[in-house]
Design a protein around this motif. Structure first.
Motif, mmCIF file in Angstrom:
data_model
loop_
_atom_site.group_PDB
_atom_site.id
_atom_site.type_symbol
_atom_site.label_atom_id
_atom_site.label_comp_id
_atom_site.label_asym_id
_atom_site.label_seq_id
_atom_site.Cartn_x
_atom_site.Cartn_y
_atom_site.Cartn_z
ATOM 1 N N ALA A 1 -7.581 -98.675 -19.640
ATOM 2 C CA ALA A 1 -7.881 -98.040 -18.362
ATOM 3 C C ALA A 1 -7.820 -99.068 -17.241
ATOM 4 O O ALA A 1 -8.115 -100.248 -17.455
ATOM 5 C CB ALA A 1 -9.270 -97.413 -18.404
ATOM 6 N N PRO A 2 -7.470 -98.637 -16.042
ATOM 7 C CA PRO A 2 -7.574 -99.550 -14.901
ATOM 8 C C PRO A 2 -9.023 -100.007 -14.737
ATOM 9 O O PRO A 2 -9.950 -99.281 -15.069
ATOM 10 C CB PRO A 2 -7.141 -98.679 -13.713
ATOM 11 C CG PRO A 2 -6.366 -97.557 -14.313
ATOM 12 C CD PRO A 2 -6.976 -97.308 -15.652
ATOM 13 N N ARG A 3 -9.217 -101.199 -14.239
ATOM 14 C CA ARG A 3 -10.559 -101.720 -14.004
ATOM 15 C C ARG A 3 -10.986 -101.346 -12.593
ATOM 16 O O ARG A 3 -10.339 -101.716 -11.619
ATOM 17 C CB ARG A 3 -10.594 -103.237 -14.193
ATOM 18 C CG ARG A 3 -10.361 -103.677 -15.629
ATOM 19 C CD ARG A 3 -10.686 -105.158 -15.803
ATOM 20 N NE ARG A 3 -9.797 -105.989 -14.991
ATOM 21 C CZ ARG A 3 -8.636 -106.460 -15.429
ATOM 22 N NH1 ARG A 3 -8.216 -106.172 -16.644
ATOM 23 N NH2 ARG A 3 -7.882 -107.217 -14.662
ATOM 24 N N PHE A 4 -12.078 -100.607 -12.501
ATOM 25 C CA PHE A 4 -12.597 -100.173 -11.215
ATOM 26 C C PHE A 4 -13.939 -100.844 -10.931
ATOM 27 O O PHE A 4 -14.705 -101.105 -11.848
ATOM 28 C CB PHE A 4 -12.823 -98.655 -11.208
ATOM 29 C CG PHE A 4 -11.578 -97.832 -11.200
ATOM 30 C CD1 PHE A 4 -10.811 -97.710 -10.061
ATOM 31 C CD2 PHE A 4 -11.177 -97.160 -12.343
ATOM 32 C CE1 PHE A 4 -9.666 -96.944 -10.056
ATOM 33 C CE2 PHE A 4 -10.036 -96.385 -12.346
ATOM 34 C CZ PHE A 4 -9.276 -96.270 -11.200
ATOM 35 N N SER A 5 -14.216 -101.059 -9.657
ATOM 36 C CA SER A 5 -15.590 -101.369 -9.279
ATOM 37 C C SER A 5 -16.418 -100.111 -9.525
ATOM 38 O O SER A 5 -15.895 -99.003 -9.508
ATOM 39 C CB SER A 5 -15.660 -101.775 -7.802
ATOM 40 O OG SER A 5 -15.144 -100.740 -6.990
ATOM 41 N N ALA B 1 -25.710 -90.253 -16.804
ATOM 42 C CA ALA B 1 -24.762 -91.232 -16.257
ATOM 43 C C ALA B 1 -23.393 -90.980 -16.866
ATOM 44 O O ALA B 1 -23.227 -91.027 -18.090
ATOM 45 C CB ALA B 1 -25.211 -92.660 -16.559
ATOM 46 N N ALA B 2 -22.410 -90.703 -16.000
ATOM 47 C CA ALA B 2 -21.057 -90.388 -16.449
ATOM 48 C C ALA B 2 -20.062 -91.356 -15.836
ATOM 49 O O ALA B 2 -20.314 -91.954 -14.785
ATOM 50 C CB ALA B 2 -20.687 -88.957 -16.075
ATOM 51 N N ASP B 3 -18.937 -91.491 -16.510
ATOM 52 C CA ASP B 3 -17.854 -92.312 -15.994
ATOM 53 C C ASP B 3 -16.582 -91.479 -15.930
ATOM 54 O O ASP B 3 -16.586 -90.280 -16.231
ATOM 55 C CB ASP B 3 -17.649 -93.563 -16.861
ATOM 56 C CG ASP B 3 -17.533 -93.244 -18.342
ATOM 57 O OD1 ASP B 3 -17.510 -92.048 -18.707
ATOM 58 O OD2 ASP B 3 -17.477 -94.189 -19.152
ATOM 59 N N ARG C 1 -21.661 -100.430 -21.963
ATOM 60 C CA ARG C 1 -22.068 -101.601 -21.186
ATOM 61 C C ARG C 1 -22.014 -101.291 -19.694
ATOM 62 O O ARG C 1 -22.910 -101.690 -18.929
ATOM 63 C CB ARG C 1 -21.155 -102.784 -21.525
ATOM 64 C CG ARG C 1 -21.513 -104.068 -20.769
ATOM 65 C CD ARG C 1 -20.663 -105.232 -21.227
ATOM 66 N NE ARG C 1 -19.236 -105.025 -20.938
ATOM 67 C CZ ARG C 1 -18.304 -104.834 -21.867
ATOM 68 N NH1 ARG C 1 -18.631 -104.801 -23.154
ATOM 69 N NH2 ARG C 1 -17.039 -104.664 -21.536
ATOM 70 N N GLU C 2 -20.982 -100.583 -19.287
ATOM 71 C CA GLU C 2 -20.847 -100.211 -17.866
ATOM 72 C C GLU C 2 -21.901 -99.186 -17.459
ATOM 73 O O GLU C 2 -22.523 -99.301 -16.396
ATOM 74 C CB GLU C 2 -19.448 -99.649 -17.614
ATOM 75 C CG GLU C 2 -18.304 -100.612 -17.888
ATOM 76 C CD GLU C 2 -18.219 -101.715 -16.859
ATOM 77 O OE1 GLU C 2 -18.798 -101.566 -15.765
ATOM 78 O OE2 GLU C 2 -17.570 -102.737 -17.153
ATOM 79 N N LYS D 1 -25.659 -89.604 -12.129
ATOM 80 C CA LYS D 1 -24.883 -90.703 -11.567
ATOM 81 C C LYS D 1 -23.480 -90.712 -12.164
ATOM 82 O O LYS D 1 -23.306 -90.556 -13.371
ATOM 83 C CB LYS D 1 -25.580 -92.034 -11.872
ATOM 84 C CG LYS D 1 -24.911 -93.268 -11.273
ATOM 85 C CD LYS D 1 -25.736 -94.513 -11.601
ATOM 86 C CE LYS D 1 -25.167 -95.762 -10.964
ATOM 87 N NZ LYS D 1 -26.010 -96.950 -11.246
ATOM 88 N N VAL D 2 -22.477 -90.916 -11.304
ATOM 89 C CA VAL D 2 -21.092 -91.033 -11.750
ATOM 90 C C VAL D 2 -20.535 -92.342 -11.216
ATOM 91 O O VAL D 2 -20.685 -92.658 -10.033
ATOM 92 C CB VAL D 2 -20.235 -89.853 -11.240
ATOM 93 C CG1 VAL D 2 -18.801 -89.980 -11.743
ATOM 94 C CG2 VAL D 2 -20.829 -88.524 -11.684
ATOM 95 N N ILE D 3 -19.924 -93.121 -12.110
ATOM 96 C CA ILE D 3 -19.274 -94.355 -11.681
ATOM 97 C C ILE D 3 -17.771 -94.230 -11.889
ATOM 98 O O ILE D 3 -17.297 -93.402 -12.673
ATOM 99 C CB ILE D 3 -19.817 -95.587 -12.449
ATOM 100 C CG1 ILE D 3 -19.525 -95.479 -13.948
ATOM 101 C CG2 ILE D 3 -21.301 -95.754 -12.198
ATOM 102 C CD1 ILE D 3 -19.906 -96.710 -14.741
ATOM 103 N N ARG D 4 -17.005 -95.051 -11.202
ATOM 104 C CA ARG D 4 -15.554 -94.948 -11.249
ATOM 105 C C ARG D 4 -14.958 -95.564 -12.504
ATOM 106 O O ARG D 4 -13.829 -95.259 -12.872
ATOM 107 C CB ARG D 4 -14.933 -95.622 -10.017
ATOM 108 C CG ARG D 4 -15.261 -94.931 -8.709
ATOM 109 C CD ARG D 4 -14.654 -95.683 -7.545
ATOM 110 N NE ARG D 4 -13.201 -95.630 -7.573
ATOM 111 C CZ ARG D 4 -12.407 -96.579 -7.079
ATOM 112 N NH1 ARG D 4 -12.935 -97.672 -6.560
ATOM 113 N NH2 ARG D 4 -11.101 -96.448 -7.118
#
Length: 344
Positions: free
Chosen positions: A140-144, A120-122, A109-110, A213-216
């Motif tokens: 996991a901690p919730r990150f923006s 796309a990686a997290d 979903r993220e 793309k990498v998201i936190r």
């Protein structure tokens, strides 16, 4: 691929799990993939296991018809297994899951919140084996999102490791991959590699213009085990990885700055190979033969002397109790938490 910034609609993902002797861990991996609504297929490739990996994987089926298990009679390695799964699947997106790891709920979903990527990686949460008895308690901690796009130089630079720093190379990331991009550029895993096969595929893709793309946000749980197959490799595997870098240096479109960073990565891997080969020769043929190998060229001697000295220094620090209580955090990866954290 939809236009940049557009919301992704009804994504269909094929989760590929290459497995060898993973009967103990495969049920958790399969269940975590089948739990995600975006997953249209889960393809387990049993890479000539000598245990009940295939049988146990089939037993983890949820009855939705999404799970298939391919059994290989000859061990081909992770690249061969993954390519076989890609060939057997039809979904437009591919996601790799190691057989001893798992997805955190809501991962896709993220990642599919926007469509401005080809890869796309997290973030990855590293979890000690002794802390992973019940992965449902791992959060996991919730990150923006805080997205970042990796160009070739940034990606390669992010794979150059440092001594006494906990590993966190970008090649360890497990992105969702656009099948259309792979097909358009004729990309698949290099079946000569049993080490760094993810790194090599990602690097070639970025060299071809992939939007990486990498998201936190953290959606992948990696179990750290002493007996993990990913932590075991032969000396020649290092040489093959260094040779893969040399092959990429022949890409005409790479600017000189990109080639310079790639040469640094190749030298680091090649130096690791030379040191390990020296130790192999010493163990198999004795110190005299190992010394002859080291003295055969300056390119052998310098990394061997540096590597042996660094290993001795590391051992001295460990005996003295330095550096063992407060390890330097990795560049990107998290250590496991057992309760939710606030938005950061």
């Amino acid at each position: 691929m939809q236009s940049r910034g557009e919301l992704m609609t009804e994504p269909e993902v094929c989760v590929i799990i290459a497995a060898r002797n993973a009967a103990r861990t495969i049920p958790v991996a399969v269940a975590s993939a089948l739990r995600e609504p975006e997953v249209a297929e889960v393809v387990v490739v049993d890479d000539a296991s000598t245990d009940d990996t295939a049988k146990v994987a089939r037993a983890a089926d949820d009855g939705s018809g999404r799970l298939s298990v391919i059994r290989l009679d000859v061990n081909g390695g992770p690249s061969f297994a993954r390519n076989a799964a890609i060939a057997s699947s039809k979904s437009p997106f591919i996601s790799i899951l190691d057989a001893d790891d798992f997805f955190l709920e809501g991962r896709f979903r993220e990642l599919f919140a926007s469509a401005d990527w080809d890869f796309a990686a997290d973030n990855i949460m590293m979890i000690r084996d002794d802390a992973a008895t019940d992965v449902s308690k791992i959060t996991a901690p919730r990150f923006s999102a805080d997205p970042e796009f990796l160009d070739f130089e940034r990606f390669i630079e992010g794979n150059i490791s440092s001594r006494r720093v906990q590993r966190g190379e970008l090649g360890f990331l497990k992105p969702v991959i656009s099948r259309a991009f792979l097909d358009r550029h004729g990309l698949r895993y290099d079946e000569n590699l049993r080490l760094g096969e993810d790194y090599e595929l990602y690097a070639r893709a970025v060299a071809c213009g992939a939007r990486f793309k990498v998201i936190r946000s953290c959606g992948y749980g990696a179990i750290v085990r002493a007996d993990s197959l990913s932590g075991q490799h032969k000396t020649q595997d290092l040489k093959r990885l260094a040779d893969a870098d040399l092959a990429m240096l022949a890409i005409d479109s790479l600017p000189e700055g990109s080639k310079a960073v790639l040469r640094r990565h190749e030298r680091q891997v090649r130096d690791k190979y030379r040191l390990r080969n020296f130790l192999d020769v010493k163990n198999e043929k004795g110190l005299t033969a190992a010394a002859a190998y080291a003295l055969a060229s300056q390119s052998n001697l310098i990394p061997i002397v540096r590597g042996v000295a660094a290993d001795k220094l590391d051992a001295l620090f460990r005996r003295a109790g330095f550096g063992s209580k407060q390890p330097v955090p990795p560049r990107r990866f998290l250590m496991a938490a057992t309760s939710p954290a606030g938005e950061t």
